[in-house]
Design a protein around this motif. Structure first.
Motif, PDB file in Angstrom:
ATOM      1  N   ALA A   4      43.728  83.589  21.118  1.00  0.00           N
ATOM      2  CA  ALA A   4      42.828  84.596  21.688  1.00  0.00           C
ATOM      3  C   ALA A   4      41.381  84.233  21.381  1.00  0.00           C
ATOM      4  O   ALA A   4      40.511  84.283  22.251  1.00  0.00           O
ATOM      5  CB  ALA A   4      43.166  85.968  21.128  1.00  0.00           C
ATOM      6  N   MET A   5      41.141  83.829  20.138  1.00  0.00           N
ATOM      7  CA  MET A   5      39.779  83.494  19.718  1.00  0.00           C
ATOM      8  C   MET A   5      39.263  82.275  20.474  1.00  0.00           C
ATOM      9  O   MET A   5      38.131  82.269  20.959  1.00  0.00           O
ATOM     10  CB  MET A   5      39.797  83.208  18.213  1.00  0.00           C
ATOM     11  CG  MET A   5      38.430  83.150  17.592  1.00  0.00           C
ATOM     12  SD  MET A   5      37.564  84.721  17.756  1.00  0.00           S
ATOM     13  CE  MET A   5      35.881  84.147  17.655  1.00  0.00           C
ATOM     14  N   ALA A  20      36.422  91.565  22.875  1.00  0.00           N
ATOM     15  CA  ALA A  20      36.800  91.644  21.467  1.00  0.00           C
ATOM     16  C   ALA A  20      36.725  93.080  20.960  1.00  0.00           C
ATOM     17  O   ALA A  20      37.570  93.523  20.172  1.00  0.00           O
ATOM     18  CB  ALA A  20      35.911  90.726  20.628  1.00  0.00           C
ATOM     19  N   GLU A  21      35.723  93.833  21.434  1.00  0.00           N
ATOM     20  CA  GLU A  21      35.576  95.213  20.977  1.00  0.00           C
ATOM     21  C   GLU A  21      36.726  96.093  21.428  1.00  0.00           C
ATOM     22  O   GLU A  21      37.059  97.080  20.774  1.00  0.00           O
ATOM     23  CB  GLU A  21      34.255  95.804  21.496  1.00  0.00           C
ATOM     24  CG  GLU A  21      33.069  95.379  20.646  1.00  0.00           C
ATOM     25  CD  GLU A  21      31.738  95.627  21.360  1.00  0.00           C
ATOM     26  OE1 GLU A  21      31.733  96.401  22.349  1.00  0.00           O
ATOM     27  OE2 GLU A  21      30.735  95.033  20.936  1.00  0.00           O
ATOM     28  N   ASN A  22      37.337  95.733  22.559  1.00  0.00           N
ATOM     29  CA  ASN A  22      38.447  96.524  23.075  1.00  0.00           C
ATOM     30  C   ASN A  22      39.770  96.246  22.367  1.00  0.00           C
ATOM     31  O   ASN A  22      40.741  96.960  22.574  1.00  0.00           O
ATOM     32  CB  ASN A  22      38.644  96.241  24.573  1.00  0.00           C
ATOM     33  CG  ASN A  22      37.563  96.899  25.395  1.00  0.00           C
ATOM     34  OD1 ASN A  22      36.937  97.861  24.952  1.00  0.00           O
ATOM     35  ND2 ASN A  22      37.333  96.380  26.587  1.00  0.00           N
ATOM     36  N   ALA A  46      35.622  86.719  14.100  1.00  0.00           N
ATOM     37  CA  ALA A  46      35.037  87.335  15.294  1.00  0.00           C
ATOM     38  C   ALA A  46      33.517  87.402  15.192  1.00  0.00           C
ATOM     39  O   ALA A  46      32.838  87.598  16.196  1.00  0.00           O
ATOM     40  CB  ALA A  46      35.619  88.730  15.518  1.00  0.00           C
ATOM     41  N   GLU A  47      32.978  87.224  13.968  1.00  0.00           N
ATOM     42  CA  GLU A  47      31.515  87.306  13.813  1.00  0.00           C
ATOM     43  C   GLU A  47      30.794  86.230  14.624  1.00  0.00           C
ATOM     44  O   GLU A  47      29.630  86.381  14.961  1.00  0.00           O
ATOM     45  CB  GLU A  47      31.109  87.233  12.331  1.00  0.00           C
ATOM     46  CG  GLU A  47      31.343  85.888  11.643  1.00  0.00           C
ATOM     47  CD  GLU A  47      32.790  85.692  11.192  1.00  0.00           C
ATOM     48  OE1 GLU A  47      33.626  86.585  11.459  1.00  0.00           O
ATOM     49  OE2 GLU A  47      33.089  84.645  10.586  1.00  0.00           O
ATOM     50  N   VAL A  48      31.522  85.134  14.959  1.00  0.00           N
ATOM     51  CA  VAL A  48      30.885  84.068  15.732  1.00  0.00           C
ATOM     52  C   VAL A  48      30.500  84.558  17.140  1.00  0.00           C
ATOM     53  O   VAL A  48      29.614  84.014  17.788  1.00  0.00           O
ATOM     54  CB  VAL A  48      31.795  82.818  15.797  1.00  0.00           C
ATOM     55  CG1 VAL A  48      32.958  83.039  16.734  1.00  0.00           C
ATOM     56  CG2 VAL A  48      31.003  81.603  16.203  1.00  0.00           C
TER      57      VAL A  48
END
Lengths: 462, 462
Positions: free
Chosen positions: A112-113, A128-130, A138-140
């Motif tokens: 996914a990433m 990503a927020e969903n 995920a910070e990238v």
């Protein structure tokens, strides 16, 4: 002996022509129209993922949704990863962030990433927020769109400077399907500081027990996370650098691989071309509301500028009243200037983007374009005068038209070169809205010259 | 142990910013102006070859000639080979084919040939014809410009399908400095027929005694010598193919490496952008005569089309005589239509080039743009009517202007989409001259609508 190779585990999809892709897209749409989504999927599943993605993106919304539901989530994300970044961004925009989140929740987090890292940061962040569970690293996704941070991947081959070639190969091997993205293995010293790079070709030719330090070469360029993607594209194009390391405080934190760099090059070229026409950021089959938001502000600004031209004509109402036929030639002088000015403008903007004006004096360019305007103006002025004589049998009018044409072509060349050169000097992107500025100049001065000269010579021409 | 690596034998030139390159170019020019060519060469010789080449290309002619004479011929040809193909073509055009032949005669034939293969075929052929002794394999220069044959190189790594990995590595090693251009070693069967490819990453990870056939993968795409460079660029972009094999009668005869493919992508994007403005093939600092030859024919064609618009206005001379102020608003309606039509046109032409219209029905695009024209026309029509009321205090005139604006914006959207779609359907490049056609439509119909409605309502507005 058998080992994993570039395309193991997948059939070898062949490339097809654009016309053939169009035919298949039509068949797919017909099948879905008859409710046969599974047949439609059978038809495309053996195509190259780039073609599957393009066909998906081109379907009408409801057909697309119907087809996406029958594609296995792991296959769908694989397709997105195999597409080139420009097309992948378009497909994901069509699919929508909600549907994409739903798909990504059904594949493993690293897949996914990796999929999200192929997409423009803004889209990736929304998706990503969903997600119900946050992704690893995920910070990238927080790095701004259009920067090196937004382009880089965070899984890349790296080896310690004191290691042997064997370890460099291990770092490639560990990347599995991702290993084929990289032309170099990066070498780091103490604390992860970037120390050099190993070309994969050199690795192939080296013995496993060779010291990394013996065959590494220096890194010619690295970028920071906030380096604009435009600069990354320039480095790719100008220096032929296949990939770019991203460095923070001297430490290697990411790599922009070849296909994402090429994506940035194509994306920049596209944005620039659309910017000259004031339609940047739009897509030819996106939502209508998005197109209005992009175009209407510029159309409104342009309406303001055409009133400058209108005011110029209104100044000469008495002259026009004396000789109405003058009005017929208004678009001739102004229109030629507009085309000539836009020719010069486009050429200069493009040469700037390609870095071809480095070391070239602005006055040299201005003089060259003014001279060209003069030469074009002489030819067009004589031609327009000849037509006026044949059509209106009026030598005075022909003289007015010819002189105005000559003057406006010189103005067109000067302004067409001067506007982008001035905008760049003051730090504004020379492509943005400069066509509107240039045609305003050629309209206003075209009418002023033509009607002004006509007024002065009115006794000769009526 | 020490072995040859990517950059052995050359210092590691670092990349510099475009502004810094501009400053150095200025210093170089000052030094040459004072007759110190050798100092100027000292100043640039440690720069990246891409920067040396760009600075050379940007110098005025006499300074450039003075500097070229102090550069060792082998270094000069090396610079040309290291530059990206687009910049190399520009530099060689600036240098001129005679001077280039003179340089190439002083290096060894294979280096000379490799240098020529980086240049556009037409230039390369002129240079080759000037050489006193013919080059080896010079027949490869006979392939037409803008085809795969004109892009390909003829030295590439290749191995027999029955061989072991060891032989594949040997074929790479034998290429010396050229080995870094390739991401794959090609595999051939009987009679040199292309059978597959080996990714360099897989070669690095394989044992030397592995059979080539065990780790090779299928070739996804190959092209013929006469495949257009535009199609090669599409394969690169759409399918992310790093390099392309060129095949004749099934046999592998050449390879287009990554940097030449990227060059084709950038070249195509540039040509397309310039084509919309009718300046394709020009350069912003090339000879003035070349620019005239490119632009003047289109300017002359455009002059013809503006007379269509003029004739339209002349039809309504009596209406204009009754109410001269009508003339002031002529550029408003036509100008807005021109901008709106060009926006649509640029968007569609670019989407076509990127293959984003595959499977998308032409009617869907036409309807979308006509709808956008309608929505933009409502807003702009109301706005132009409001301005007319404030400025001229004439409600009848406002009504005429608003209606004509609405109508012309719909025409602009329809024609802006329709012209490129039609041109593509009949097999003409939709970028060529379509801007001239679109603005002719918006001018002619803009004047017809505006003056036609005004004539019909003349009693209301005078």
């Amino acid at each position: 002996m058998c080992m994993a190779t570039e395309t193991q585990g997948y059939e070898q999809p062949q490339v097809i022509s654009r016309d053939r892709a169009g035919e298949i897209a039509q068949e797919v749409q017909d099948l879905i129209g008859r409710g046969q989504e599974n047949h439609a999927w059978e038809l495309v599943r053996h195509l190259h993922p780039a073609d599957v993605g393009t066909i998906l993106a081109g379907l009408p919304r409801t057909s697309r949704q119907a087809l996406v539901t029958v594609i296995p989530p792991a296959t769908f994300t694989w397709i997105l990863r195999q597409m080139n970044p420009v097309d992948a961004a378009r497909l994901s925009a069509r699919i929508g962030s909600n549907a994409l989140s739903f798909v990504l929740e059904q594949v493993n987090p690293w897949e996914a990433m990796e999929t999200l890292l192929r997409l423009p940061t803004r889209q990736a962040r929304q998706v990503a927020e969903n997600l119900e569970e946050p992704l690893p690293s995920a910070e990238v996704l927080e790095y701004p769109v259009d920067t090196a941070g937004g382009l880089m991947v965070i899984q890349f081959p790296v080896v310690d400077v004191h290691a042997q070639v064997r370890s460099a190969l291990d770092s490639l091997r560990a990347l599995e399907e991702l290993r084929y993205r990289f032309s170099h293995v990066f070498v780091t010293g103490e604390d992860g500081v970037l120390a050099g790079q190993l070309n994969v070709v050199d690795l192939a030719l080296a013995r496993e027990d060779t010291q990394v330090a013996d065959i590494m070469s220096a890194v010619q360029a690295s970028v920071a996370v906030d380096t604009p993607s435009e600069e990354c594209a320039r480095l790719r194009r100008h220096y032929n650098l296949p990939q770019l390391p991203v460095v923070q405080d001297g430490k290697l934190i990411g790599v922009i691989p070849a296909e994402l760099l090429l994506g940035a090059v194509v994306e920049n070229d596209t944005r620039q071309m659309l910017q000259v026409a004031s339609v940047a950021g739009e897509s030819a089959d996106g939502p209508v509301f998005g197109s209005i938001r992009t175009r209407l502000p510029w159309l409104t600004v342009n309406l303001g500028t055409t009133f400058l031209a209108a005011a110029m004509i209104a100044l000469f109402e008495s002259t026009l009243a004396e000789m109405v036929v003058l009005a017929a030639f208004l678009p001739v002088v102004a229109g030629q200037g507009g085309i000539g000015g836009t020719q010069t403008l486009t050429l200069i903007v493009r040469a700037m983007a390609l870095g071809q004006l480095v070391g070239i004096n602005a006055w040299r360019l201005l003089t060259r374009e003014a001279l060209l305007g003069l030469l074009h103006g002489i030819w067009l002025g004589v031609l327009v005068a000849a037509i006026a004589i044949i059509w209106q049998k009026n030598i005075g009018l022909a003289l007015v038209l010819g002189t105005a044409m000559l003057g406006n072509m010189i103005i067109a060349g000067t302004v067409g070169a001067g506007v982008p050169l001035f905008l760049r000097r003051v730090g504004v992107d020379p492509a943005v809205a400069s066509a509107i500025v240039v045609t305003t100049f050629t309209d206003v001065f075209g009418f002023l010259l033509y009607l002004g000269i006509a007024s002065a010579m009115i006794s000769l021409i009526v």
